[in-house]
Design a protein around this motif. Structure first.
Motif, PDB file in Angstrom:
ATOM      1  N   ASP A   9      -1.032  -2.696  -4.569  1.00 20.07           N
ATOM      2  CA  ASP A   9      -1.987  -1.628  -4.354  1.00 20.07           C
ATOM      3  C   ASP A   9      -2.815  -1.591  -5.635  1.00 20.07           C
ATOM      4  N   ASP A  34      -8.655  -3.359  -0.367  1.00 19.70           N
ATOM      5  CA  ASP A  34      -7.597  -2.357  -0.256  1.00 19.70           C
ATOM      6  C   ASP A  34      -6.270  -2.838  -0.833  1.00 19.70           C
ATOM      7  N   LEU A  42       0.829  -1.203   0.000  1.00 21.13           N
ATOM      8  CA  LEU A  42       0.000   0.000   0.000  1.00 21.13           C
ATOM      9  C   LEU A  42       0.867   1.258   0.000  1.00 21.13           C
TER      10      LEU A  42
END
Length: 118
Positions: A66, A45, A18
């Motif tokens: 991501d 996510d 991320l």
């Protein structure tokens, strides 16, 4: 306790993805990969995929992306190594694995070992 450490490591990899777009584990056993899939298949996510270098690979790395900006390039994470030996020396998977491990290389950095005649 070992499961908690494994899951914690996966969470670290997901957080890293991320931040940087992509991260990956070392090679996982089929059982470890299944645990990772159960945990990450439903997440939005972070995306997780698995790659072993070829389609039918048993040992694979877990790749975390991501979804907005991550991109995985196999050549940045997996390299193939080709070994040869004298034809009169019939080597097994066990022989090759033992020789490589005796060099101090950890099992987790090795994917599948394919023994094929030339």
């Amino acid at each position: 306790m070992e499961d908690k450490i494994f899951i914690s490591h996966l969470e670290d990899l997901a957080r890293e993805a991320l931040k940087s777009g992509v991260s990956h584990s070392k090679f996982l056993t089929p059982a470890e990969l299944e645990k990772a899939r159960q945990r990450y298949n439903a997440r939005r996510d972070v995306k997780m995929l698995a790659d072993g270098g070829f389609e039918t690979a048993e040992r694979r790395i877990a790749v975390f992306l991501d979804p907005e900006r991550g991109e995985f390039e196999r050549k940045s994470a997996i390299s193939a190594l080709e070994l040869s030996h004298r034809p009169q020396d019939a080597l097994s998977h066990r022989d090759v694995l033992g020789a490589v491990l005796s060099l101090g290389i950890e099992r987790e950095v090795l994917g599948d070992i394919l023994i094929e005649p030339l």
